[in-house]
Scaffold this motif. Sequence first.
Motif, PDB file in Angstrom:
ATOM      1  N   ASN A 134       0.804  -1.228   0.000  1.00 13.52           N
ATOM      2  CA  ASN A 134       0.000   0.000   0.000  1.00 13.52           C
ATOM      3  C   ASN A 134       0.835   1.275   0.000  1.00 13.52           C
ATOM      4  O   ASN A 134       0.509   2.257   0.665  1.00 13.52           O
ATOM      5  CB  ASN A 134      -0.979   0.004   1.179  1.00 13.52           C
ATOM      6  CG  ASN A 134      -1.989  -1.116   1.073  1.00 13.52           C
ATOM      7  OD1 ASN A 134      -2.498  -1.385  -0.020  1.00 13.52           O
ATOM      8  ND2 ASN A 134      -2.258  -1.783   2.178  1.00 13.52           N
ATOM      9  N   GLY A 135       1.957   1.243  -0.716  1.00 16.83           N
ATOM     10  CA  GLY A 135       2.770   2.436  -0.878  1.00 16.83           C
ATOM     11  C   GLY A 135       3.700   2.769   0.262  1.00 16.83           C
ATOM     12  O   GLY A 135       4.320   3.819   0.274  1.00 16.83           O
ATOM     13  N   GLU A 136       3.834   1.899   1.239  1.00 16.64           N
ATOM     14  CA  GLU A 136       4.680   2.164   2.403  1.00 16.64           C
ATOM     15  C   GLU A 136       5.999   1.400   2.293  1.00 16.64           C
ATOM     16  O   GLU A 136       6.050   0.191   2.499  1.00 16.64           O
ATOM     17  CB  GLU A 136       3.961   1.752   3.693  1.00 16.64           C
ATOM     18  CG  GLU A 136       2.721   2.567   3.986  1.00 16.64           C
ATOM     19  CD  GLU A 136       3.040   4.016   4.303  1.00 16.64           C
ATOM     20  OE1 GLU A 136       4.111   4.296   4.872  1.00 16.64           O
ATOM     21  OE2 GLU A 136       2.208   4.869   3.958  1.00 16.64           O
ATOM     22  N   ALA A 137       7.074   2.107   1.961  1.00 15.82           N
ATOM     23  CA  ALA A 137       8.384   1.467   1.806  1.00 15.82           C
ATOM     24  C   ALA A 137       8.833   0.781   3.095  1.00 15.82           C
ATOM     25  O   ALA A 137       9.448  -0.275   3.066  1.00 15.82           O
ATOM     26  CB  ALA A 137       9.421   2.495   1.369  1.00 15.82           C
ATOM     27  N   ARG A 138       8.478   1.379   4.235  1.00 17.20           N
ATOM     28  CA  ARG A 138       8.926   0.795   5.509  1.00 17.20           C
ATOM     29  C   ARG A 138       8.270  -0.549   5.789  1.00 17.20           C
ATOM     30  O   ARG A 138       8.759  -1.330   6.599  1.00 17.20           O
ATOM     31  CB  ARG A 138       8.693   1.772   6.657  1.00 17.20           C
ATOM     32  CG  ARG A 138       7.237   1.953   7.034  1.00 17.20           C
ATOM     33  CD  ARG A 138       7.077   2.894   8.230  1.00 17.20           C
ATOM     34  NE  ARG A 138       5.752   2.900   8.738  1.00 17.20           N
ATOM     35  CZ  ARG A 138       4.720   3.563   8.225  1.00 17.20           C
ATOM     36  NH1 ARG A 138       4.895   4.280   7.152  1.00 17.20           N
ATOM     37  NH2 ARG A 138       3.531   3.514   8.765  1.00 17.20           N
ATOM     38  N   ASP A 139       7.127  -0.820   5.118  1.00 17.84           N
ATOM     39  CA  ASP A 139       6.435  -2.088   5.332  1.00 17.84           C
ATOM     40  C   ASP A 139       6.912  -3.194   4.394  1.00 17.84           C
ATOM     41  O   ASP A 139       6.519  -4.341   4.541  1.00 17.84           O
ATOM     42  CB  ASP A 139       4.923  -1.900   5.141  1.00 17.84           C
ATOM     43  CG  ASP A 139       4.315  -0.993   6.204  1.00 17.84           C
ATOM     44  OD1 ASP A 139       4.924  -0.864   7.289  1.00 17.84           O
ATOM     45  OD2 ASP A 139       3.252  -0.415   5.943  1.00 17.84           O
ATOM     46  N   VAL A 140       7.763  -2.861   3.430  1.00 17.34           N
ATOM     47  CA  VAL A 140       8.222  -3.849   2.459  1.00 17.34           C
ATOM     48  C   VAL A 140       9.189  -4.835   3.104  1.00 17.34           C
ATOM     49  O   VAL A 140       9.083  -6.032   2.924  1.00 17.34           O
ATOM     50  CB  VAL A 140       8.871  -3.165   1.237  1.00 17.34           C
ATOM     51  CG1 VAL A 140       9.505  -4.180   0.314  1.00 17.34           C
ATOM     52  CG2 VAL A 140       7.827  -2.343   0.485  1.00 17.34           C
ATOM     53  N   VAL A 141      10.131  -4.328   3.848  1.00 18.28           N
ATOM     54  CA  VAL A 141      11.140  -5.173   4.491  1.00 18.28           C
ATOM     55  C   VAL A 141      11.011  -4.999   5.988  1.00 18.28           C
ATOM     56  O   VAL A 141      11.309  -3.940   6.527  1.00 18.28           O
ATOM     57  CB  VAL A 141      12.561  -4.784   4.029  1.00 18.28           C
ATOM     58  CG1 VAL A 141      13.603  -5.647   4.727  1.00 18.28           C
ATOM     59  CG2 VAL A 141      12.685  -4.902   2.523  1.00 18.28           C
ATOM     60  N   GLY A 142      10.565  -6.029   6.647  1.00 21.84           N
ATOM     61  CA  GLY A 142      10.388  -5.973   8.093  1.00 21.84           C
ATOM     62  C   GLY A 142      11.696  -6.138   8.835  1.00 21.84           C
ATOM     63  O   GLY A 142      12.752  -6.349   8.227  1.00 21.84           O
ATOM     64  N   PRO A 143      11.639  -6.053  10.148  1.00 24.72           N
ATOM     65  CA  PRO A 143      12.849  -6.233  10.950  1.00 24.72           C
ATOM     66  C   PRO A 143      13.298  -7.690  10.937  1.00 24.72           C
ATOM     67  O   PRO A 143      12.500  -8.597  10.677  1.00 24.72           O
ATOM     68  CB  PRO A 143      12.407  -5.816  12.355  1.00 24.72           C
ATOM     69  CG  PRO A 143      10.936  -6.059  12.366  1.00 24.72           C
ATOM     70  CD  PRO A 143      10.459  -5.798  10.959  1.00 24.72           C
ATOM     71  N   SER A 144      14.543  -7.890  11.191  1.00 23.40           N
ATOM     72  CA  SER A 144      15.064  -9.245  11.312  1.00 23.40           C
ATOM     73  C   SER A 144      14.537  -9.874  12.591  1.00 23.40           C
ATOM     74  O   SER A 144      14.170  -9.165  13.529  1.00 23.40           O
ATOM     75  CB  SER A 144      16.596  -9.219  11.344  1.00 23.40           C
ATOM     76  OG  SER A 144      17.091  -8.736  10.124  1.00 23.40           O
ATOM     77  N   PRO A 145      14.526 -11.199  12.657  1.00 21.30           N
ATOM     78  CA  PRO A 145      14.075 -11.845  13.896  1.00 21.30           C
ATOM     79  C   PRO A 145      15.061 -11.592  15.030  1.00 21.30           C
ATOM     80  O   PRO A 145      16.237 -11.298  14.793  1.00 21.30           O
ATOM     81  CB  PRO A 145      14.029 -13.330  13.530  1.00 21.30           C
ATOM     82  CG  PRO A 145      14.889 -13.474  12.331  1.00 21.30           C
ATOM     83  CD  PRO A 145      14.879 -12.155  11.622  1.00 21.30           C
ATOM     84  N   SER A 146      14.586 -11.690  16.239  1.00 18.36           N
ATOM     85  CA  SER A 146      15.458 -11.508  17.402  1.00 18.36           C
ATOM     86  C   SER A 146      16.517 -12.591  17.443  1.00 18.36           C
ATOM     87  O   SER A 146      16.311 -13.701  16.976  1.00 18.36           O
ATOM     88  CB  SER A 146      14.637 -11.549  18.691  1.00 18.36           C
ATOM     89  OG  SER A 146      13.758 -10.459  18.728  1.00 18.36           O
ATOM     90  N   CYS A 147      17.632 -12.231  18.019  1.00 18.60           N
ATOM     91  CA  CYS A 147      18.753 -13.158  18.147  1.00 18.60           C
ATOM     92  C   CYS A 147      18.376 -14.325  19.056  1.00 18.60           C
ATOM     93  O   CYS A 147      17.757 -14.142  20.099  1.00 18.60           O
ATOM     94  CB  CYS A 147      19.948 -12.411  18.730  1.00 18.60           C
ATOM     95  SG  CYS A 147      21.419 -13.419  18.885  1.00 18.60           S
ATOM     96  N   LYS A 148      18.775 -15.514  18.662  1.00 14.06           N
ATOM     97  CA  LYS A 148      18.476 -16.709  19.447  1.00 14.06           C
ATOM     98  C   LYS A 148      19.675 -17.170  20.279  1.00 14.06           C
ATOM     99  O   LYS A 148      19.673 -18.240  20.826  1.00 14.06           O
ATOM    100  CB  LYS A 148      18.045 -17.853  18.515  1.00 14.06           C
ATOM    101  CG  LYS A 148      16.809 -17.547  17.725  1.00 14.06           C
ATOM    102  CD  LYS A 148      15.598 -17.492  18.613  1.00 14.06           C
ATOM    103  CE  LYS A 148      14.362 -17.274  17.767  1.00 14.06           C
ATOM    104  NZ  LYS A 148      13.227 -16.838  18.498  1.00 14.06           N
ATOM    105  N   GLY A 149      20.709 -16.386  20.324  1.00 15.80           N
ATOM    106  CA  GLY A 149      21.864 -16.784  21.126  1.00 15.80           C
ATOM    107  C   GLY A 149      23.146 -16.332  20.500  1.00 15.80           C
ATOM    108  O   GLY A 149      23.540 -15.200  20.625  1.00 15.80           O
ATOM    109  N   GLY A 150      23.778 -17.186  19.755  1.00 14.59           N
ATOM    110  CA  GLY A 150      25.048 -16.856  19.127  1.00 14.59           C
ATOM    111  C   GLY A 150      26.095 -17.852  19.538  1.00 14.59           C
ATOM    112  O   GLY A 150      25.876 -18.722  20.387  1.00 14.59           O
TER     113      GLY A 150
END
Length: 159
Positions: A134-150
């Motif tokens: 719907n024309g919202e560039a910020r909605d095209v690519v969401g945030p990455s998932p939270s870190c699960k540890g490392g």
Amino acid sequence: IVFDTSCDDREHHTYTGTMQRLVPQTTYRAVVRHFSAMEQPITASIKRKLSESFNPVHLEVRNESHMHNVPKDSETHFKVVVVSERFETECKTPIQRHRLVNSTLKEELDGPVHALSIVAKTPHQWNKLIAQANGEARDVVGPSPSCKGGDGSLPSRKG
């Protein structure tokens, strides 16, 4: 100028110990906003290199380090969104695009950058995604998932 905000002399002024004079709080706030808005060096370097290399129609560089177990203000985990006509002619497949972005950021990846998520699109692909959002560039690519540890290879927030 060094501001000492612990020494409020009057309601609208802040005393600066090094300058031995009153400075309006509005000036102090402006300086604080300026320095807090300054880009961190790795973020700035990534933006500059991607801009120069790809002449993008859309570029986002997101420092996602805060989502990981690293010290505050780290620059170790990034997501980049690069939309460039160069991907239509030179790099047609996603892996070719990723390789080109990785080679552009080789210095950062060999050094301080621990993780890089890449979204590389042609302008046509990007416009199609924006239309779906719907024309919202910020909605095209969401945030990455939270870190699960490392794997423990990076310094912790406590360290």
